[in-house]
Enzyme design. Structure first.
Site, PDB file in Angstrom:
ATOM      1  N   GLY A 157      69.355  99.814  15.805  1.00 41.76           N
ATOM      2  CA  GLY A 157      70.839  99.709  15.941  1.00 41.76           C
ATOM      3  C   GLY A 157      71.641 100.501  15.103  1.00 41.76           C
ATOM      4  NE  ARG A 172      67.859  97.372  19.574  1.00 40.71           N
ATOM      5  CZ  ARG A 172      68.062  97.170  18.144  1.00 40.71           C
ATOM      6  NH1 ARG A 172      67.074  97.261  17.254  1.00 40.71           N
ATOM      7  NH2 ARG A 172      69.360  97.052  18.001  1.00 40.71           N
ATOM      8  CG  ASP A 176      63.643  94.876   9.236  1.00 36.36           C
ATOM      9  OD1 ASP A 176      64.046  95.196  10.328  1.00 36.36           O
ATOM     10  OD2 ASP A 176      63.536  93.637   8.882  1.00 36.36           O
ATOM     11  CB  THR A 204      70.780  97.896   9.224  1.00 32.78           C
ATOM     12  OG1 THR A 204      71.235  96.876   9.969  1.00 32.78           O
ATOM     13  CG2 THR A 204      70.252  97.982   8.126  1.00 32.78           C
ATOM     14  CG  ASP A 260      72.164  93.419  10.648  1.00 30.42           C
ATOM     15  OD1 ASP A 260      73.405  93.168  10.980  1.00 30.42           O
ATOM     16  OD2 ASP A 260      71.233  93.488  11.384  1.00 30.42           O
ATOM     17  CG  ASP A 294      68.770  93.069   7.705  1.00 30.60           C
ATOM     18  OD1 ASP A 294      68.882  94.381   7.242  1.00 30.60           O
ATOM     19  OD2 ASP A 294      68.253  92.581   8.797  1.00 30.60           O
ATOM     20  NE  ARG A 316      68.019  92.369  13.287  1.00 31.94           N
ATOM     21  CZ  ARG A 316      67.157  93.067  13.499  1.00 31.94           C
ATOM     22  NH1 ARG A 316      66.780  93.337  14.616  1.00 31.94           N
ATOM     23  NH2 ARG A 316      66.551  93.887  12.560  1.00 31.94           N
TER      24      ARG A 316
HETATM   25  P1  ATP Z   1      68.428  96.970  13.333  1.00 33.94           P
HETATM   26  O1  ATP Z   1      68.011  96.237  12.143  1.00 33.94           O
HETATM   27  O2  ATP Z   1      69.617  97.769  13.229  1.00 33.94           O
HETATM   28  O3  ATP Z   1      68.253  96.361  14.441  1.00 33.94           O
HETATM   29  P2  ATP Z   1      65.679  98.028  13.205  1.00 33.94           P
HETATM   30  O4  ATP Z   1      65.078  99.685  12.879  1.00 33.94           O
HETATM   31  O5  ATP Z   1      65.413  97.053  12.703  1.00 33.94           O
HETATM   32  O6  ATP Z   1      67.218  98.224  13.019  1.00 33.94           O
HETATM   33  P3  ATP Z   1      64.203  97.501  15.785  1.00 33.94           P
HETATM   34  O7  ATP Z   1      64.683  97.500  17.214  1.00 33.94           O
HETATM   35  O8  ATP Z   1      63.571  96.438  15.254  1.00 33.94           O
HETATM   36  O9  ATP Z   1      65.518  98.111  14.770  1.00 33.94           O
HETATM   37  O10 ATP Z   1      63.144  98.970  15.707  1.00 33.94           O
HETATM   38  C1  ATP Z   1      63.408 100.017  15.962  1.00 33.94           C
HETATM   39  C2  ATP Z   1      62.258 100.798  16.654  1.00 33.94           C
HETATM   40  O11 ATP Z   1      61.145 100.971  15.636  1.00 33.94           O
HETATM   41  C3  ATP Z   1      61.671 100.084  17.913  1.00 33.94           C
HETATM   42  O12 ATP Z   1      62.373 100.232  18.973  1.00 33.94           O
HETATM   43  C4  ATP Z   1      60.296 100.582  17.968  1.00 33.94           C
HETATM   44  O13 ATP Z   1      60.417 101.821  18.538  1.00 33.94           O
HETATM   45  C5  ATP Z   1      60.045 101.120  16.308  1.00 33.94           C
HETATM   46  N1  ATP Z   1      59.075  99.803  15.985  1.00 33.94           N
HETATM   47  C6  ATP Z   1      59.574  98.711  15.375  1.00 33.94           C
HETATM   48  N2  ATP Z   1      58.604  97.690  15.298  1.00 33.94           N
HETATM   49  C7  ATP Z   1      57.258  98.559  15.307  1.00 33.94           C
HETATM   50  C8  ATP Z   1      56.065  98.230  15.433  1.00 33.94           C
HETATM   51  N3  ATP Z   1      55.468  97.111  14.880  1.00 33.94           N
HETATM   52  N4  ATP Z   1      55.206  99.225  15.772  1.00 33.94           N
HETATM   53  C9  ATP Z   1      55.462 100.583  16.225  1.00 33.94           C
HETATM   54  N5  ATP Z   1      56.733 100.709  16.366  1.00 33.94           N
HETATM   55  C10 ATP Z   1      57.950  99.783  15.899  1.00 33.94           C
END
Ligand code: ATP
Length: 327
Positions: free
Chosen positions: A15, A76, A107, A130, A132, A134, A176
């Site tokens: 995000g 994503r 994360d 982020t 959040d 978090d 979240r």
């Molecule tokens: P936010 O907290 O704002 O949602 P985020 O980094 O946690 O941010 P996610 O959608 O969970 O957002 O992860 C971003 C991208 O990271 C995913 O779309 C994917 O491409 C990659 N990713 C997440 N988890 C994995 C995983 N287990 N293996 C490989 N790639 C991953």
């Protein structure tokens, strides 16, 4: 100074959050300062798979410190979750002679980077971006402060109309599974009740609090609800209260994505600037698999595994603060 790292790739992922641009600017300018090339990767991991990259220089990042969103865009990427996708990404890393990565995101993005590093040995540093708040290993994530200010401004406006009509407003905020935005914005906007997933809430307690506010002469109230609240979603909660207290004139507002936008606050700009530089410096010192964060106003590095798995605790004093002030 001579480094084994000559080219650093950077991307924003997950995000978006206000201040990501300030972090991009800091990474690019720190690279320039240390005589390293910086390569921007568009659309997060998706751009790495599609080879959507751009060479960034100090002037490419001018006038972006004040802009919300991310000039590199974010995404994503489902494909990056697959071994085939990550292999394509690595081929593009090689083709562009990228020696190390800086991942600005949450994360999930760090999990992806960790797996990628394990598979292909590419050094990386995470920067927490982020709204959040978090992520373990930093007191604040980039975008959190701006989001809080956006929420408080919005609730102040809702309070004007709540007061004029003697209404009860239920306001859902992002976060979240974390209640940081709800708790802090709720205190700052004088909410009667704040429902967060870290605290055990009940309809009975909520009703008791609203009845108490009636008794003390309050004609309107705000209830702030974190999106991850376990008691139920905002519409269910409003319906339950209406059933038990039909005399209440209840309105529901879900603030939604407005919380992600806007010009970053001074605090987020400074935080992003410090962490962007810290990420570059860490890579040049040979560090990897870490997240750069801020603890007690000092830059610290946390193993990425901990940043992903552990959680910042909600401060119990703040819960008490909210309760005392709602009297
Ligand atoms: P936010 O907290 O704002 O949602 P985020 O980094 O946690 O941010 P996610 O959608 O969970 O957002 O992860 C971003 C991208 O990271 C995913 O779309 C994917 O491409 C990659 N990713 C997440 N988890 C994995 C995983 N287990 N293996 C490989 N790639 C991953």
């Amino acid at each position: 100074m001579e480094h084994t790292i000559k080219r650093i790739g950077l991307l924003t992922s997950g995000g978006d959050s206000p201040g990501m641009n300030a972090a991009i600017r800091a990474v690019v300018r720190a690279c320039k300062y240390y005589n390293v090339e910086s390569i921007g990767i568009r659309q997060g991991y998706e751009g790495l798979i599609q080879n959507d990259v751009i060479v960034l220089g100090a002037r490419s990042v001018r006038h972006i410190i004040n802009q919300g969103g991310t000039i590199l865009k974010t995404a994503r990427s489902e494909e990056f979750r697959t071994a085939v996708g990550r292999k394509k990404a690595y081929q593009n890393i090689q083709q562009n002679q990228i020696d190390a990565l800086i991942v600005i995101g949450g994360d999930g993005s760090f999990t992806g980077a960790k797996i990628f590093a394990e598979e292909f040995g590419i050094p990386f540093i995470g920067v927490p971006g982020t709204i959040d708040n978090d992520i373990f290993g930093t007191d604040f994530t980039i975008g959190y402060d701006t989001a809080l200010n956006t929420v408080v401004e919005a609730i102040d406006k809702l309070r004007d109309t709540a007061t004029s009509h003697d209404r009860l407003f239920f306001v859902e905020v992002m976060g979240r599974d974390a209640g940081f935005i709800a708790l802090h914005s709720g205190i700052a906007s004088g909410a009667q009740e704040i429902l967060i997933p870290e605290k055990k809430d009940s309809i009975e307690e909520l009703i008791a609090s609203l009845e108490q506010s009636d008794k003390t002469g309050k004609k309107s109230s705000i209830v702030v609800i974190a999106e991850g609240e376990k008691l139920g979603n905002i519409y269910q909660l409003a319906a339950q209260v209406k059933e038990l207290k039909p005399q209440y004139d209840i309105r529901v507002t879900v603030l939604g994505h407005i919380q992600r936008g806007g010009s970053p606050s001074c605090q987020d700009r400074v935080l992003a600037s410090r962490l962007g530089i810290a990420a570059v410096e860490a890579l040049l010192e040979g560090k990897t698999n870490l997240m750069a964060g801020l603890r007690s106003n000092k830059v610290v590095y946390t193993p990425i595994e901990e940043a992903i798995k552990k959680h910042n605790e909600i401060d119990q004093d703040l819960i008490k603060t909210a309760q005392i002030l709602a009297i």
